[in-house]
Write an enzyme that holds these catalytic residues in place. Structure first.
Site, PDB file in Angstrom:
ATOM      1  N   ASN A  70      38.063  52.345  16.373  1.00  0.00           N
ATOM      2  CA  ASN A  70      39.418  51.923  15.988  1.00  0.00           C
ATOM      3  C   ASN A  70      40.452  53.035  16.163  1.00  0.00           C
ATOM      4  O   ASN A  70      41.500  52.824  16.740  1.00  0.00           O
ATOM      5  CB  ASN A  70      39.429  51.476  14.521  1.00  0.00           C
ATOM      6  CG  ASN A  70      38.475  50.320  14.265  1.00  0.00           C
ATOM      7  OD1 ASN A  70      38.281  49.464  15.121  1.00  0.00           O
ATOM      8  ND2 ASN A  70      37.860  50.313  13.106  1.00  0.00           N
ATOM      9  N   GLU A 105      47.534  53.772   1.881  1.00  0.00           N
ATOM     10  CA  GLU A 105      48.154  53.157   3.060  1.00  0.00           C
ATOM     11  C   GLU A 105      48.173  51.650   2.897  1.00  0.00           C
ATOM     12  O   GLU A 105      49.202  51.009   2.865  1.00  0.00           O
ATOM     13  CB  GLU A 105      47.325  53.454   4.312  1.00  0.00           C
ATOM     14  CG  GLU A 105      47.144  54.905   4.637  1.00  0.00           C
ATOM     15  CD  GLU A 105      46.122  55.073   5.735  1.00  0.00           C
ATOM     16  OE1 GLU A 105      46.296  55.990   6.542  1.00  0.00           O
ATOM     17  OE2 GLU A 105      45.149  54.303   5.809  1.00  0.00           O
TER      18      GLU A 105
END
Lengths: 499, 499
Positions: free
Chosen positions: A379, A289
């Site tokens: 998160n 990513e």
């Protein structure tokens, strides 16, 4: 480089406006899609102008992004009370507190799925997209900057688009991107990507130029990475993994090229990736990513042949080095939409080795990536679920303790499950590595406690497991009345230690 | 049909032997791969002869299958003490008890992953495969019977193969199968399947004939399905889902063809699928694991165009009807390896609507599919994780209570997590349906409690959630000291009701 070079379709040049004017197009209740993935390539000017406006004039939006934003955007919008709903990921302290107070509704997606849900209208549509770009091409297509994330689908699916041309972003970024958008079902076809370096799409986001409401010129730099340097524990974790991969190569399960690597964001994963450079591996590839400092360390060490990601997020020094001489790396890099970087089809086909970070794990190898004490969001799950479920090999790493030893990262039972044991092949801490492949739960417990836990918690876990086996039994022995007692003790006394 | 018709490679006819003789080839400590998926197409003679031998002569094997076996195989092998390790799924009461006593190590895989782990040698290799077949072709290829499951890869990866030619299985099964085996990485290519009816492989399992150690002729019928008929609750669940799909069609998110359907095994899923026949849907397709009675009900109702599965498991009456006239259905059916039926690539591409059964769910939409009271294995996760993670829409269904109301299937916190909230889009009970798409945890809790829970548990859940919000807060409010109190109360008093 002039504005003319950055806006190559002349008809669009008249649409240059100010951030403040652009922010006026956003109305109360809108769904706004912004570029930005791991602090890279985020819209920087209009969101802050929107926050300023929301402080004067109460309004609330649903904010979607690729992943985390940099700068102050999430903080300022939160402080202005401008976010009612937020997806699919965030890392901001102030926003996190608002989420945990229940003031902002946070929807924690697998990162590959947000645009699938948008495209099929399973979540409310985007009213307006705000996309940072290096340039607008002759046909009005948007050239992204240091991330793609969800930007391409946001721009395609939104009725209206605001573009931030960021003159601080290197023009050399153009050509780095490969934008592939799956067709609607049932017309969807196989994705023709069979190696990390394959290019299957376009180099810019093609949208009708008339959708571009306005263009804002900015020069704010991307926020830099907050990743900490390697320390003794992360170095030990890296060393355990290097030794593990060496054994896999020796046993003929992998070659010295390994398989394409994915590494989650953060200090541990970055240190492990850097540590691979010390191993006897060659011609490595990444299909990940976010590309962090370690990606470029591995390039510079001659260990890495190619890296595919959805964003580039670097420390200040590394950013100067890389973006100051991007042509040096450009033919070994590609950035893709996060739907492609995280796509189950590609992850399974390529046989990704996935390395993600656990907040805590338990004796059976369940992993909590998101929730402190089972309740408070840190998160978000990010892409870890896309990768862990579909990878060739799924590794989770964590330091064995946190809070100066007051918290054991190996618990009797995790307080929240993001990853089931089927998706956790290897668990590694600085203490050691547990290879869980082909093991039943009682065997997993023995391996994890012996290899991953630190004293005094190791002995406490052995005691818990022995009593669970003796008094409750079962395939996965637990004492439910006691499973969270460590978490409750930490909450009430500040430590998981018994006294 | 003679043995000559069933064994069309003449050189193999001399290898016909008895089950007892074939069982002698299996040695203590071997890894044995057997055909069989949801009680269909399982090896029936040699395993029982092996159990008889193990009662005389202590020995232990690792037993791998596609999924559950029929007949008495798991029971007899367990009673003979012959199973040391078992994967990836089972449903046998006696074996389950041995697993829960810790006597048999059970490894509970996602069903698509077992052969991936075998192929890459991440779990110990198969020494011998025992595969039921309708016939052996002119080239020595094996024509499977009512399931494929893992049979093809077991036969390809094993050094030695024992074939059970089952003369009770209809010769008309030949031609039903489509056997596709992915290449080793990094040579792996896209799977060229873009619709449920696509055929991408061969109709038989191609192996070198010299690997066939022996052939045993049997005529034992497949075990029939134990699925119960629809009742008031399953009918209500089906009605809620029909109404939901009607709304999706009305809102333009789906057409009256819906998208390819997957349905887990069991009474609830079977009843729901049958119930779809009462809705205004046309030209439905299935891309599933097991094809149950409901598949053929939908064919007969003219609602279903095509069904792809890995096995066919029917009630006695339905089995007589279907297998007695298979040609009537054959051009609308295909059976595939479970690696293909459950493949993430295909599930995501086709946009599967996945319907699986929950043992329990919690107020945030975590689902437990496997563990009673968090400790005792029921069957296994099966393919639910392959589908739920990668589907277009993931639905979980359960009755709101079990044990005559002593157990609420909606708990404050599930005692084991197989499916995280990201993978649970719709939760439905006979009480109602909660559409969880795009909702944050506190919103999910409100929807699930209001729509899915039955009194008195609904009020108790509202009370728990309100207190969790008030006293602990967070993104996902929980009172960890109380989260499992319902399970502990049930364990200690026989009911989750407070008094």
């Amino acid at each position: 480089m002039s504005h003319e070079d950055r806006i190559r379709l002349p008809a669009l040049r008249s649409r240059i406006t100010t951030a403040e004017a652009a922010a006026e197009w956003i109305r109360d209740g809108m769904v706004v899609g912004m570029s930005g993935f791991t602090r890279a390539g985020d819209a920087k000017a209009v969101p802050l102008a929107l926050a300023a406006r929301a402080r004067r004039e109460p309004m609330k939006i649903t904010l979607m992004t690729g992943a985390s934003l940099g700068g102050d955007v999430d903080r300022q919008l939160t402080e202005a009370g401008a976010i009612s709903r937020r997806m699919p990921f965030q890392v901001d302290t102030v926003l996190r507190q608002a989420i945990n107070r229940g003031e902002v509704m946070f929807i924690d997606h697998h990162l590959s799925e947000t645009v699938e849900m948008l495209r099929t209208r399973q979540i409310p549509p985007i009213d307006i997209a705000i996309i940072e770009a290096v340039a607008i091409t002759e046909t009005g297509a948007l050239v992204p900057t240091t991330s793609i994330g969800n930007s391409a689908s946001f721009a395609i699916l939104a009725d209206k688009v605001i573009v931030e041309i960021n003159t601080s972003q290197s023009p050399a970024l153009e050509g780095l991107h490969d934008i592939f958008i799956p067709k609607h079902r049932p017309q969807r076809e196989p994705m023709p990507l069979v190696a990390p370096h394959d290019r299957i799409g376009t180099s810019a986001i093609e949208i009708p130029p008339e959708k571009i409401l306005g263009i804002v010129i900015t020069d704010k730099a991307d926020s830099t990475s907050t990743v900490l340097p390697a320390d003794a524990e992360t170095a030990a974790i890296a060393a355990h993994l290097v030794a593990f991969f060496e054994r896999e190569v020796a046993q003929g399960r992998l070659t010295e090229r390994l398989l394409p690597l994915q590494a989650g964001i953060g200090t541990v994963a970055n240190a492990v990736m850097s540590g691979l450079g010390a191993g006897p591996f060659e011609h490595l590839t990444m299909y990940s990513e976010v590309l962090q400092d370690s990606t470029f360390d591995l390039f510079d060490a001659g260990k890495l042949d190619f890296a595919s990601g959805s964003s580039i997020t670097l420390s200040p020094a590394k950013a100067r080095q890389v973006f100051g001489d991007l042509d040096r790396y450009k033919d070994r890099l590609v950035l893709r939409p996060q739907e492609v970087s995280n796509h189950p089809e590609i992850i399974r086909r390529l046989g990704i080795i996935a390395l993600n970070t656990a907040l805590e794990a338990d004796i059976y190898g369940n992993v909590n990536s998101t929730h402190v004490l089972g309740t408070h969001m840190m998160n978000g799950i990010g892409g870890s679920g896309d990768f862990a479920r579909n990878a060739y090999l799924s590794i989770f790493a964590t330091k064995s303790v946190a809070k100066q030893g007051a918290v054991s990262s190996i618990a009797p039972m995790v307080s929240h499950v993001d990853h089931a044991p089927q998706d956790v092949d290897i668990l590694v801490t600085e203490v050691g590595l547990a290879d869980l492949r082909g093991l039943a739960p009682r065997e997993r417990a023995a391996a994890i406690i012996a290899n991953c836990a630190a004293e005094p918690y190791r002995g406490m876990l052995q005691d818990y497991h022995a009593r669970a086996v003796a008094t409750c039994g079962g395939h996965t022995p637990h004492r439910l009345e006691e499973a969270f007692s460590w978490h409750v003790r930490y909450r009430d006394t500040g430590t998981m230690r018994p006294d």
